[in-house]
Design an enzyme around this catalytic site. Structure first.
Site, mmCIF file in Angstrom:
data_model
loop_
_atom_site.group_PDB
_atom_site.id
_atom_site.type_symbol
_atom_site.label_atom_id
_atom_site.label_comp_id
_atom_site.label_asym_id
_atom_site.label_seq_id
_atom_site.Cartn_x
_atom_site.Cartn_y
_atom_site.Cartn_z
ATOM 1 N N PHE A 1 -7.853 9.162 -5.370
ATOM 2 C CA PHE A 1 -8.327 10.535 -5.541
ATOM 3 C C PHE A 1 -7.168 11.509 -5.720
ATOM 4 O O PHE A 1 -6.065 11.273 -5.232
ATOM 5 C CB PHE A 1 -9.133 10.979 -4.310
ATOM 6 N N TYR B 1 14.379 3.348 3.787
ATOM 7 C CA TYR B 1 14.257 2.221 2.861
ATOM 8 C C TYR B 1 15.634 1.794 2.345
ATOM 9 O O TYR B 1 16.512 2.628 2.135
ATOM 10 C CB TYR B 1 13.360 2.623 1.678
ATOM 11 N N ASP C 1 4.112 9.946 -1.121
ATOM 12 C CA ASP C 1 3.153 10.532 -0.171
ATOM 13 C C ASP C 1 3.583 10.234 1.268
ATOM 14 O O ASP C 1 3.492 11.078 2.150
ATOM 15 C CB ASP C 1 1.716 10.058 -0.456
HETATM 16 N N1 LIG Z 1 -14.126 14.505 0.487
HETATM 17 C C1 LIG Z 1 -13.791 13.265 0.158
HETATM 18 N N2 LIG Z 1 -13.779 12.893 -1.132
HETATM 19 C C2 LIG Z 1 -13.428 11.639 -1.473
HETATM 20 N N3 LIG Z 1 -13.092 10.691 -0.597
HETATM 21 C C3 LIG Z 1 -13.127 10.988 0.697
HETATM 22 C C4 LIG Z 1 -13.461 12.284 1.139
HETATM 23 N N4 LIG Z 1 -13.380 12.270 2.476
HETATM 24 C C5 LIG Z 1 -13.034 11.032 2.848
HETATM 25 N N5 LIG Z 1 -12.890 10.233 1.787
HETATM 26 C C6 LIG Z 1 -12.500 8.823 1.843
HETATM 27 O O1 LIG Z 1 -11.090 8.790 1.791
HETATM 28 C C7 LIG Z 1 -10.637 7.574 1.220
HETATM 29 C C8 LIG Z 1 -9.543 7.889 0.234
HETATM 30 O O2 LIG Z 1 -8.506 8.548 0.924
HETATM 31 P P1 LIG Z 1 -7.360 9.299 0.154
HETATM 32 O O3 LIG Z 1 -6.385 9.746 1.204
HETATM 33 O O4 LIG Z 1 -7.912 10.329 -0.763
HETATM 34 O O5 LIG Z 1 -6.760 8.091 -0.698
HETATM 35 P P2 LIG Z 1 -5.664 8.066 -1.837
HETATM 36 O O6 LIG Z 1 -4.605 9.074 -1.422
HETATM 37 O O7 LIG Z 1 -5.172 6.680 -1.807
HETATM 38 O O8 LIG Z 1 -6.300 8.429 -3.135
HETATM 39 C C9 LIG Z 1 -11.850 6.893 0.619
HETATM 40 O O9 LIG Z 1 -12.217 5.780 1.425
HETATM 41 C C10 LIG Z 1 -12.928 7.959 0.674
HETATM 42 O O10 LIG Z 1 -14.185 7.405 0.926
HETATM 43 C C1 LIG Z 2 1.662 2.679 0.007
HETATM 44 C C2 LIG Z 2 0.956 3.479 -1.070
HETATM 45 C C3 LIG Z 2 0.258 2.542 -2.032
HETATM 46 C C4 LIG Z 2 -0.080 4.397 -0.402
HETATM 47 O O1 LIG Z 2 -0.803 5.049 -1.404
HETATM 48 P P1 LIG Z 2 -2.238 5.729 -1.161
HETATM 49 O O2 LIG Z 2 -3.041 4.828 -0.294
HETATM 50 O O3 LIG Z 2 -1.958 7.028 -0.437
HETATM 51 O O4 LIG Z 2 -2.825 5.959 -2.503
HETATM 52 C C5 LIG Z 2 1.973 4.410 -1.809
HETATM 53 O O5 LIG Z 2 2.690 5.165 -0.890
HETATM 54 C C6 LIG Z 2 2.913 3.625 -2.674
HETATM 55 O O6 LIG Z 2 2.625 3.253 -3.783
HETATM 56 N N1 LIG Z 2 4.138 3.337 -2.144
HETATM 57 C C7 LIG Z 2 5.176 2.598 -2.838
HETATM 58 C C8 LIG Z 2 5.519 1.351 -2.083
HETATM 59 C C9 LIG Z 2 6.185 1.643 -0.750
HETATM 60 O O7 LIG Z 2 6.005 2.718 -0.152
HETATM 61 O O8 LIG Z 2 6.924 0.748 -0.295
HETATM 62 K K LIG Z 3 -2.343 9.449 -0.186
#
Ligand SMILES: Nc1ncnc2c1ncn2[C@@H]1O[C@H](COP(=O)(O)OP(=O)(O)O)[C@@H](O)[C@H]1O
Ligand SMILES: CC(C)(COP(=O)(O)O)[C@@H](O)C(=O)NCCC(=O)O
Ligand SMILES: [K+]
Length: 249
Positions: free
Chosen positions: A11, A93, A102
């Site tokens: 997302f 690292y 992130d």
């Molecule tokens: N408002 C929201 N919209 C979308 N996903 C959400 C929301 N609140 C919680 N989630 C949940 O958060 C998870 C994704 O977390 P997120 O930190 O956005 O992931 P990423 O950074 O990897 O894209 C999913 O499992 C989703 O169901």
């Molecule tokens: C570990 C992660 C996949 C987490 O990503 P997210 O779940 O927030 O989408 C991201 O920080 C990433 O691609 N890191 C690079 C590999 C590492 O941190 O070693």
């Molecule tokens: K994230």
């Protein structure tokens, strides 16, 4: 007005600030570049002056989004980049550029909000843990599949695990042993995440006793927050770090 974006693997989290330091005047979570532009275009009186973003996506994908934003809103975009050291935190690292941005920004945000030893736990597509000692040294961290990946692996690699989002949501009303497939999977995966959290807490205690702050962030942080009542739930922790890594001056 400043647009801030956190582009995760699943997302894009976005928010609009009236000025640097101000609270968000609008925010949202979207699944695509297109949906982002749509959400922003629907905001009345939007007049963006700057944009800052962090992305863990492929460079081409991120560049495409930057171009789209520049085209749609005529706004300059700054992207957070890796650093060996910033705001008193030293990237642990071996190859500092490989650490997910992130994770890095969440660490910067955590150490700023609570200078001292920190355990930063992020529950997104992946679940991550990062350990920062009181002197700002990043000791490293852990990466595991998050809720979306665990759930999808089960769905993809079995024949009979199938249920809809409504069933998934209902399943999490409690965590007793499941009596339906949805309950068994949703609760089982939630318990895996909680087990991950408890293991990280044990490790943090072995390093620092009780003298550390736990941060929870990411879209699924709510799933584990009961397991760590002492933790600070900071959904915008990555944005705290983003403002530090991309100051607008
Ligand atoms: N408002 C929201 N919209 C979308 N996903 C959400 C929301 N609140 C919680 N989630 C949940 O958060 C998870 C994704 O977390 P997120 O930190 O956005 O992931 P990423 O950074 O990897 O894209 C999913 O499992 C989703 O169901
Ligand atoms: C570990 C992660 C996949 C987490 O990503 P997210 O779940 O927030 O989408 C991201 O920080 C990433 O691609 N890191 C690079 C590999 C590492 O941190 O070693
Ligand atoms: K994230």
């Amino acid at each position: 007005m400043i647009l801030e974006l956190d582009c995760g693997n699943s997302f894009i989290k976005w928010r609009v600030l009236e000025s640097d330091q101000a609270k968000a005047s609008a925010e949202g979570v979207v699944g695509s570049d297109f949906a982002l532009i749509e959400s922003l275009a629907a905001l009345p009186g939007l007049s963006l002056t700057r944009c800052r973003l962090v992305s863990v996506r492929a460079l081409e994908e991120t560049n495409k989004l930057v171009e789209v934003l520049q085209g749609a809103f005529g706004v300059a975009v700054s992207c957070a980049v890796s650093a060996r050291e910033m705001a008193g935190v030293r990237n642990g690292y071996e190859d500092f550029e490989r650490l997910g941005l992130d994770r890095w920004l969440a660490m910067l945000g955590g150490f700023k909000l609570a200078p001292g030893a920190c355990l930063v736990l992020d529950f997104g597509t992946a679940a991550t843990a990062d350990f920062i000692a009181a002197d700002g040294e990043h000791l490293g961290g852990f990466i595991c599949p998050g809720m979306p990946l665990m759930r999808n692996q089960l769905r993809t690699h079995t024949r009979k695990i199938r249920y809809d989002d409504a069933a998934a949501e209902r399943a999490l009303e409690r965590l007793s042993p499941g009596r339906t497939t949805a309950e068994a999977v949703e609760r089982g995966c939630t318990l895996m995440l909680r087990g991950f959290v408890l293991t990280q807490l044990e490790l943090a205690r072995s390093y620092w006793g009780d003298d550390f702050t736990v941060f929870l962030t990411g879209g699924d942080a709510d799933l584990v927050s009961d397991a760590v009542p002492q933790a600070r739930l900071v959904p915008d922790l990555v944005f705290v770090g983003l403002a530090m890594a991309c100051p607008l001056s």
